[in-house]
Design a protein around this motif. Structure first.
Motif, PDB file in Angstrom:
ATOM      1  N   LEU A 131      -0.417  -9.713  -4.431  1.00  0.00           N
ATOM      2  CA  LEU A 131      -1.384  -8.916  -5.628  1.00  0.00           C
ATOM      3  C   LEU A 131      -2.831  -9.475  -5.720  1.00  0.00           C
ATOM      4  N   ILE A 132      -3.573  -8.564  -5.891  1.00  0.00           N
ATOM      5  CA  ILE A 132      -5.146  -8.693  -6.039  1.00  0.00           C
ATOM      6  C   ILE A 132      -5.450  -9.394  -7.270  1.00  0.00           C
ATOM      7  N   ASP A 133      -6.232 -10.469  -6.951  1.00  0.00           N
ATOM      8  CA  ASP A 133      -6.779 -11.069  -8.136  1.00  0.00           C
ATOM      9  C   ASP A 133      -8.308 -10.826  -8.353  1.00  0.00           C
ATOM     10  N   GLN A 134      -8.811 -11.326  -9.756  1.00  0.00           N
ATOM     11  CA  GLN A 134      -9.986 -11.403  -9.508  1.00  0.00           C
ATOM     12  C   GLN A 134     -11.039 -11.817  -8.564  1.00  0.00           C
ATOM     13  N   GLN A 135     -10.604 -13.136  -8.363  1.00  0.00           N
ATOM     14  CA  GLN A 135     -11.260 -13.798  -7.289  1.00  0.00           C
ATOM     15  C   GLN A 135     -11.540 -13.102  -6.049  1.00  0.00           C
ATOM     16  N   MET A 136     -10.497 -12.409  -5.474  1.00  0.00           N
ATOM     17  CA  MET A 136     -10.764 -11.636  -4.228  1.00  0.00           C
ATOM     18  C   MET A 136     -11.734 -10.457  -4.574  1.00  0.00           C
ATOM     19  N   LEU A 137     -11.765  -9.724  -5.767  1.00  0.00           N
ATOM     20  CA  LEU A 137     -12.559  -8.780  -5.786  1.00  0.00           C
ATOM     21  C   LEU A 137     -14.048  -9.217  -5.982  1.00  0.00           C
ATOM     22  N   ASP A 138     -14.151 -10.429  -6.591  1.00  0.00           N
ATOM     23  CA  ASP A 138     -15.395 -11.019  -6.881  1.00  0.00           C
ATOM     24  C   ASP A 138     -16.080 -11.378  -5.631  1.00  0.00           C
ATOM     25  N   LYS A 139     -15.217 -11.749  -4.458  1.00  0.00           N
ATOM     26  CA  LYS A 139     -15.686 -12.308  -3.183  1.00  0.00           C
ATOM     27  C   LYS A 139     -15.930 -10.998  -2.279  1.00  0.00           C
ATOM     28  N   GLU A 140     -15.378 -10.057  -2.546  1.00  0.00           N
ATOM     29  CA  GLU A 140     -15.863  -8.598  -1.814  1.00  0.00           C
ATOM     30  C   GLU A 140     -16.986  -7.914  -2.633  1.00  0.00           C
ATOM     31  N   GLY A 141     -17.176  -8.207  -3.656  1.00  0.00           N
ATOM     32  CA  GLY A 141     -18.289  -7.454  -4.481  1.00  0.00           C
ATOM     33  C   GLY A 141     -17.851  -6.106  -4.867  1.00  0.00           C
ATOM     34  N   TRP A 142     -16.388  -6.121  -5.035  1.00  0.00           N
ATOM     35  CA  TRP A 142     -15.886  -4.781  -5.563  1.00  0.00           C
ATOM     36  C   TRP A 142     -15.557  -4.869  -7.054  1.00  0.00           C
ATOM     37  N   THR A 143     -15.754  -3.542  -7.621  1.00  0.00           N
ATOM     38  CA  THR A 143     -15.327  -3.353  -9.138  1.00  0.00           C
ATOM     39  C   THR A 143     -14.008  -2.971  -9.133  1.00  0.00           C
ATOM     40  N   SER A 144     -13.373  -3.104 -10.488  1.00  0.00           N
ATOM     41  CA  SER A 144     -11.965  -2.874 -10.481  1.00  0.00           C
ATOM     42  C   SER A 144     -11.813  -1.229 -10.371  1.00  0.00           C
ATOM     43  N   GLU A 145     -12.862  -0.383 -10.711  1.00  0.00           N
ATOM     44  CA  GLU A 145     -12.840   0.932 -10.697  1.00  0.00           C
ATOM     45  C   GLU A 145     -12.631   1.445  -9.021  1.00  0.00           C
ATOM     46  N   LYS A 146     -13.396   0.704  -8.333  1.00  0.00           N
ATOM     47  CA  LYS A 146     -13.183   1.082  -6.740  1.00  0.00           C
ATOM     48  C   LYS A 146     -11.976   0.632  -6.474  1.00  0.00           C
ATOM     49  N   LEU A 147     -11.453  -0.536  -6.898  1.00  0.00           N
ATOM     50  CA  LEU A 147     -10.218  -0.927  -6.525  1.00  0.00           C
ATOM     51  C   LEU A 147      -9.121   0.134  -6.644  1.00  0.00           C
ATOM     52  N   LYS A 148      -9.151   0.619  -7.994  1.00  0.00           N
ATOM     53  CA  LYS A 148      -8.163   1.639  -8.469  1.00  0.00           C
ATOM     54  C   LYS A 148      -8.423   2.807  -7.776  1.00  0.00           C
ATOM     55  N   GLU A 149      -9.548   3.446  -7.646  1.00  0.00           N
ATOM     56  CA  GLU A 149      -9.627   4.656  -6.812  1.00  0.00           C
ATOM     57  C   GLU A 149      -9.017   4.562  -5.429  1.00  0.00           C
ATOM     58  N   ILE A 150      -9.150   3.365  -4.662  1.00  0.00           N
ATOM     59  CA  ILE A 150      -8.560   3.391  -3.261  1.00  0.00           C
ATOM     60  C   ILE A 150      -7.213   3.295  -3.450  1.00  0.00           C
ATOM     61  N   SER A 151      -6.834   2.502  -4.217  1.00  0.00           N
ATOM     62  CA  SER A 151      -5.074   2.482  -4.436  1.00  0.00           C
ATOM     63  C   SER A 151      -4.609   3.635  -4.721  1.00  0.00           C
ATOM     64  N   MET A 152      -5.172   4.611  -5.595  1.00  0.00           N
ATOM     65  CA  MET A 152      -4.616   5.973  -6.072  1.00  0.00           C
ATOM     66  C   MET A 152      -4.594   7.063  -4.891  1.00  0.00           C
ATOM     67  N   PHE A 153      -5.669   7.004  -4.362  1.00  0.00           N
ATOM     68  CA  PHE A 153      -5.821   7.734  -3.109  1.00  0.00           C
ATOM     69  C   PHE A 153      -4.775   7.523  -2.171  1.00  0.00           C
ATOM     70  N   ASN A 154      -4.386   6.079  -1.727  1.00  0.00           N
ATOM     71  CA  ASN A 154      -3.364   5.858  -0.932  1.00  0.00           C
ATOM     72  C   ASN A 154      -2.161   6.190  -1.329  1.00  0.00           C
ATOM     73  N   VAL A 155      -1.706   5.941  -2.591  1.00  0.00           N
ATOM     74  CA  VAL A 155      -0.347   6.149  -3.073  1.00  0.00           C
ATOM     75  C   VAL A 155       0.011   7.648  -3.046  1.00  0.00           C
ATOM     76  N   ARG A 156      -1.175   8.574  -3.042  1.00  0.00           N
ATOM     77  CA  ARG A 156      -0.823  10.014  -2.918  1.00  0.00           C
ATOM     78  C   ARG A 156      -0.412  10.521  -1.467  1.00  0.00           C
ATOM     79  N   SER A 157      -0.806   9.367  -0.501  1.00  0.00           N
ATOM     80  CA  SER A 157      -0.407   9.515   0.839  1.00  0.00           C
ATOM     81  C   SER A 157       1.234   9.454   1.262  1.00  0.00           C
ATOM     82  N   LEU A 158       1.794   8.671   0.214  1.00  0.00           N
ATOM     83  CA  LEU A 158       3.073   8.198   0.374  1.00  0.00           C
ATOM     84  C   LEU A 158       4.040   9.408   0.369  1.00  0.00           C
ATOM     85  N   SER A 159       5.015   9.309   1.212  1.00  0.00           N
ATOM     86  CA  SER A 159       6.114  10.551   1.108  1.00  0.00           C
ATOM     87  C   SER A 159       6.903  10.934  -0.039  1.00  0.00           C
ATOM     88  N   THR A 160       6.853  11.826  -0.732  1.00  0.00           N
ATOM     89  CA  THR A 160       7.599  12.183  -2.003  1.00  0.00           C
ATOM     90  C   THR A 160       8.887  13.174  -1.817  1.00  0.00           C
TER      91      THR A 160
END
Length: 275
Positions: A131-160
């Protein structure tokens, strides 16, 4: 002879004996914890859930538990980077009672979802995930919005592609690939909209645990009754339980519902009005 918490604790003591680990049993909470001696990072196990699986599957249940805990502990001793691993980031559904912080007190990154569920974010590590924590985000310089956008794109690629079962005039659809993200597919809005468009009746959805997504084209009241019983059973058996409540999906919105036997369900808002 019926398995008790004390007997299960003894069984787990034998299984998790390791000079690098420390185990403990919380009698009040009925939980068992395995953690690293040096960092105190570890995994807490709910004893009643283990007993239920043990009574159903025997030693195989303990073997699976040991495997997952060992993989999780190994992961805790590694420093993970997000950059370059964008395709390995997925959202995971958890109950609203799930902790918002790691055992070390670091804030986990999450988004609100429904009154019963919350969205966390995970870095897939093949046999397990972190599970991704705030420390990991800060180290990468990512925002939570970027993380959410990437993850939602990936979940749409999963078989349904669901398995289909027809019961008492209702159509049940199951996604249970055991890839760790079955419940996460509830976040694929395109998929939900397609299911709603093709439904003859109302579309009900359940995520009783992490490794299953249930969708039902409910065409009579019996469909609600069957879904309620099914969801409760899955919830009790799941390795990572989420919620025993189901949801109605309408206008791109998930509304938790209480299903009363032989009655059409009421939503939470309707039940409050009746009080």
């Amino acid at each position: 002879m019926k398995m008790t918490s004390i007997k299960m604790k003894q069984l787990l003591d034998d299984r998790f004996e390791n000079s690098d680990w420390r185990t403990s049993f919380n009698r009040d909470k009925d939980t068992y914890r395995v953690e690293w001696q040096d960092t105190h990072q570890g995994v807490s196990i709910t004893i009643p859930n283990v007993i239920a699986k043990y009574e159903q599957n025997g030693d195989k249940a303990i073997e699976e538990l040991h495997y997952h805990v060992e993989e999780a502990l190994k992961m805790m001793h590694k420093t993970q980077n997000l950059t370059g691993k964008e395709q390995q980031i997925y959202p995971v559904i958890r109950s609203t009672s799930f902790p918002k912080k790691t055992k070390s007190g670091i804030n986990l990154v999450y988004s609100e979802h429904t009154a019963e569920t919350r969205i966390y974010y995970a870095l897939d590590l093949d046999n397990t995930y972190q599970l991704i924590d705030q420390q990991m985000l800060d180290k990468e310089g990512w925002t939570s919005e970027k993380l959410k956008e990437i993850s939602m794109f990936n979940v749409r690629s999963l078989s349904t592609e669901p398995k289909i079962d027809h019961v008492a005039g209702n159509d049940f659809y199951f996604i249970a690939t055991k890839d760790g993200y079955d419940a996460s597919r509830i976040l694929n809005e395109t998929f939900l909209e397609e299911m709603r468009t093709n439904a003859k009746g109302e579309l009900a959805i359940a995520v009783p645990h992490q490794d299953v997504l249930i969708l039902v084209d409910v065409q009579n009241d019996m469909g609600y009754d069957i879904l309620a019983q099914m969801t409760m059973q899955y919830f009790a058996e799941g390795r990572v339980p989420i919620t025993s409540l189901s949801f109605l999906y309408e206008d791109k919105h998930l509304e938790p519902i209480f299903i009363l036997a032989k009655n059409k369900p009421t939503t939470k808002n309707e039940s409050k009005k009746d009080e």
